[in-house]
Design a protein around this motif. Structure first.
Motif, PDB file in Angstrom:
ATOM      1  N   HIS A 102     -11.649  -3.054  -5.154  1.00 43.30           N
ATOM      2  CA  HIS A 102     -12.627  -2.459  -6.060  1.00 43.30           C
ATOM      3  C   HIS A 102     -11.922  -2.301  -7.412  1.00 43.30           C
ATOM      4  O   HIS A 102     -10.715  -2.073  -7.438  1.00 43.30           O
ATOM      5  CB  HIS A 102     -13.045  -1.100  -5.505  1.00 43.30           C
ATOM      6  N   PRO A 103     -12.668  -2.416  -8.538  1.00 42.96           N
ATOM      7  CA  PRO A 103     -12.034  -2.210  -9.842  1.00 42.96           C
ATOM      8  C   PRO A 103     -11.195  -0.924  -9.858  1.00 42.96           C
ATOM      9  O   PRO A 103     -11.620   0.091  -9.313  1.00 42.96           O
ATOM     10  CB  PRO A 103     -13.227  -2.085 -10.787  1.00 42.96           C
ATOM     11  N   ASP A 104     -10.012  -1.021 -10.452  1.00 39.71           N
ATOM     12  CA  ASP A 104      -9.085   0.100 -10.637  1.00 39.71           C
ATOM     13  C   ASP A 104      -8.238   0.463  -9.429  1.00 39.71           C
ATOM     14  O   ASP A 104      -7.471   1.410  -9.474  1.00 39.71           O
ATOM     15  CB  ASP A 104      -9.802   1.370 -11.141  1.00 39.71           C
ATOM     16  N   MET A 131      -6.180  -7.092   0.922  1.00 37.75           N
ATOM     17  CA  MET A 131      -7.109  -6.043   0.505  1.00 37.75           C
ATOM     18  C   MET A 131      -6.318  -4.882  -0.073  1.00 37.75           C
ATOM     19  O   MET A 131      -5.453  -4.316   0.590  1.00 37.75           O
ATOM     20  CB  MET A 131      -7.929  -5.581   1.721  1.00 37.75           C
ATOM     21  N   VAL A 132      -6.606  -4.546  -1.335  1.00 34.97           N
ATOM     22  CA  VAL A 132      -5.921  -3.423  -1.977  1.00 34.97           C
ATOM     23  C   VAL A 132      -6.879  -2.244  -2.025  1.00 34.97           C
ATOM     24  O   VAL A 132      -8.009  -2.359  -2.509  1.00 34.97           O
ATOM     25  CB  VAL A 132      -5.479  -3.767  -3.411  1.00 34.97           C
ATOM     26  N   ASN A 191      -9.461   6.857  -2.963  1.00 37.17           N
ATOM     27  CA  ASN A 191     -10.888   6.531  -2.840  1.00 37.17           C
ATOM     28  C   ASN A 191     -11.268   5.833  -1.550  1.00 37.17           C
ATOM     29  O   ASN A 191     -12.455   5.713  -1.251  1.00 37.17           O
ATOM     30  CB  ASN A 191     -11.319   5.643  -4.006  1.00 37.17           C
ATOM     31  N   GLY A 192     -10.308   5.343  -0.804  1.00 35.76           N
ATOM     32  CA  GLY A 192     -10.632   4.631   0.427  1.00 35.76           C
ATOM     33  C   GLY A 192     -11.311   3.305   0.144  1.00 35.76           C
ATOM     34  O   GLY A 192     -11.161   2.734  -0.935  1.00 35.76           O
ATOM     35  N   VAL A 193     -12.075   2.826   1.114  1.00 35.95           N
ATOM     36  CA  VAL A 193     -12.735   1.522   0.973  1.00 35.95           C
ATOM     37  C   VAL A 193     -13.990   1.696   0.107  1.00 35.95           C
ATOM     38  O   VAL A 193     -14.874   2.465   0.458  1.00 35.95           O
ATOM     39  CB  VAL A 193     -13.117   0.944   2.349  1.00 35.95           C
ATOM     40  N   THR A 206     -15.273  -3.797  -2.588  1.00 38.74           N
ATOM     41  CA  THR A 206     -14.403  -4.327  -1.536  1.00 38.74           C
ATOM     42  C   THR A 206     -15.241  -4.694  -0.317  1.00 38.74           C
ATOM     43  O   THR A 206     -15.018  -5.723   0.325  1.00 38.74           O
ATOM     44  CB  THR A 206     -13.361  -3.268  -1.115  1.00 38.74           C
ATOM     45  N   ILE A 207     -16.219  -3.857  -0.018  1.00 37.79           N
ATOM     46  CA  ILE A 207     -17.042  -4.098   1.173  1.00 37.79           C
ATOM     47  C   ILE A 207     -17.818  -5.407   1.025  1.00 37.79           C
ATOM     48  O   ILE A 207     -17.889  -6.207   1.956  1.00 37.79           O
ATOM     49  CB  ILE A 207     -17.989  -2.900   1.412  1.00 37.79           C
TER      50      ILE A 207
END
Ligand code: G4P
Length: 530
Positions: free
Chosen positions: A21-23, A111-112, A117-119, A123-124
């Motif tokens: 996800h961004p950031d 996957m970063v 923030n978790g997933v 990303t999903i």
């Protein structure tokens, strides 16, 4: 030329993309991977590029940066005798269908996750593509130097989102200000965290053994807690199985802090030791093995290049088999045309000879004027067609009209070509008089298309808001049921650029109802090219 044989070259290739996800830290980690592999000397260069790319959302600015973004969209590095290809997946407002398609050209994904923030949603979306293809995923939980979520909670979250077992390879001792380092579970030793390293540092600080009193003395209660958790995991978590990882059923998990260079080495080592080499690819005609002597490759992305007036495009070709050499004659399977790519685009690489030849897993960029389209297969003569280049159901829609009705033809031509290129999806509503609809997965795709319609095709387009929020391609084994569905939903039926039938939808509820009422109709969120 390489002194290795083709099978040896294939065996040392690792091709992957980072999804995040961004950031979450993708840019930082990318840069640190390049730094650790010796591909760049000083941290900061990738970061600077990102800053300039996002300094303005103005399309013209992005256009100017394109030469740079082509070069950095594939980064090649050598590490421990492996050639690692890192394919960039554009994020932020650049998010587009390209992002999805890049994932079809890799053999593994990293996957970063931001540990606070978790997933996260983006990303999903990307994970769904990996899951559909059983792509092996390595997980890196970043920013442990901050106050973040409990590691056990993060692990559970990953498992539920991935639908696969998460197997920790390392475990954090403390977090935030009390972050002491990570315990390497497999090697039974602890690596001590030191903040703020700007460069790669070889003098690592390591303490051996989970029961070593030195660790307990230095990290006190943070270590006691970590030890308890590790003990718990050793009873409860499944053991790592290489086959399960390769089949996309298990993900190895690492904790670290990319900005502090912490945990980066482990990721590189895991890529080399566990990630798969390029595999066989199924063509309609036969199975293509990566170490065959004859070259074959697939276009998975087409990007308009620096000079839009000349309709310059760079086709990104993932090599599937054989050896590519500059100037060799290649045949485009779809058209039978021959090309002889001499001025192959160079990507970031630390060694010249890596650019001059390419093997399975590598990516070559071929400038062309529209001869190469998405999904095209290049060979030394054989006709091959690969399946599996996906088109994803758009999530954003806009109607499009030309401001000057005399330019309608230009608009149609432009949209057909941009649709074929995969820059946007174009839907032609069945109902008479309906404006053409554009479908995208990222907002920037609309801006890019409006700009290119104007500059490349002379069609000044007006975008019209649309009530649609989803689309599904529809098929059925039963032609009668299909006809009945089309008739009773006439206002929502459209055809895409290859005349595939699509159902345009305004809400998830509408889709649910349609599914319940039409059990013989299949609704697809993805269409495969070819
Ligand atoms: P992205 O490509 O996934 O969007 O993320 P990027 O690497 O740009 O990182 C996003 C922000 O998170 C950056 O801060 C970056 O410095 C920070 N960051 C990355 N890794 C870590 C880490 O391990 N620990 C901590 N604490 N922060 C990390 P920024 O303020 O947006 O940019 P900058 O001012 O640092 O350049």
């Amino acid at each position: 030329m390489s002194t290795h044989s083709i099978p040896q070259e294939v065996a040392r290739r690792r091709t992957f993309a980072i999804i995040s996800h961004p950031d979450a830290g993708k840019t930082t980690l990318t840069e640190k991977l390049l730094l650790f592999a010796g591909a760049i000397q000083i941290a900061g260069s990738v970061k600077a590029r990102k800053a300039s790319r996002h300094a303005s959302s103005d399309w013209m600015e992005i256009e100017k940066q394109r030469g740079i973004s082509v070069a950095s969209s594939v980064m090649q590095m050598e590490y421990r005798d492996c050639v690692i290809n890192l394919l960039d997946t554009p994020g932020h407002q650049d998010f587009s269908e390209d992002t999805y398609r890049v994932l079809t050209a890799v053999d593994a994904a990293l996957m970063v996750i931001d540990a606070a923030n978790g997933v996260e949603p983006q990303t999903i979306r990307l994970l769904q593509v990996c899951r559909a293809r059983n792509t092996p995923i390595i997980t890196f939980i970043n920013k442990m130097d901050r106050e973040v979520q409990e590691p056990l909670d993060l692990l559970a979250e990953i498992e539920s989102h991935l639908g696969m077992d998460a197997v920790p390879f390392s475990w954090p001792v403390g977090m935030g200000k009390s972050f002491g380092g990570v315990f390497d579970i497999r090697r039974n030793r602890m690596r001590i965290f030191r903040a703020g390293q700007q460069r790669r540092n070889n003098d690592e600080d390591i303490i051996d053994g989970l029961d070593n009193p030195e660790i307990s003395r230095r990290f006190g209660s943070a270590f006691d807690k970590a030890k308890e958790e590790i003990d718990l995991l050793q009873d409860a978590a499944p053991a790592f199985e290489h086959e399960a990882f390769l089949a996309g059923k298990q993900t190895p998990v690492f904790f670290g802090s990319a900005i502090n260079n912490f945990g980066v080495q482990e990721v590189l080592d895991t890529l080399v030791e566990w990630a798969p080499k390029p595999g066989a690819r199924q063509a309609l005609q036969r199975v293509v093995q990566p170490d065959e002597t004859k070259f074959s490759g697939v276009v998975f992305k087409v990007q308009a290049n620096m000079d839009p007036a000349h309709r310059d495009r760079v086709a990104f070709v993932r090599v599937s088999s054989g050896r590519f050499e500059r100037g060799m004659r290649l045949k485009v399977s779809r058209t039978g045309k021959e090309i002889r790519p001499n001025n192959v685009v160079s990507f970031l690489s630390q060694r010249r000879d890596l650019l001059d030849e390419a093997y399975a897993g590598d990516v070559i960029g071929i400038p062309n004027h529209g001869v190469l389209q998405l999904g095209d297969v290049l060979t030394e003569g054989e006709t091959l067609q690969f399946t599996g280049l996906p088109f994803f159901a758009p999530e954003l829609f806009q109607g499009v009209e030309v401001k000057d009705p005399l330019r309608t033809k230009q608009l149609r031509t432009g949209l057909t070509q941009l649709g074929e290129e995969g820059a946007i999806q174009v839907f032609r509503p069945q109902a008479a008089g309906g404006a053409l609809l554009l479908g995208a997965v990222g907002q920037l795709q609309f801006e890019v298309v409006a700009h290119r319609l104007k500059t490349e095709y002379g069609a000044d387009a007006r975008m019209i808001p649309s009530r649609y929020t989803m689309a599904r391609w529809v098929t059925s084994e039963n032609p009668k049921a299909l006809k009945k569905f089309i008739d009773s939903n006439a206002a929502h039926i459209a055809y895409d650029v290859v005349d595939a039938l699509a159902f345009l939808i305004t809400s998830p509820a509408q889709l649910r109802v349609a599914q319940e009422l039409n059990p013989e109709i299949n609704f697809h969120a993805m269409r495969e090219h070819g």
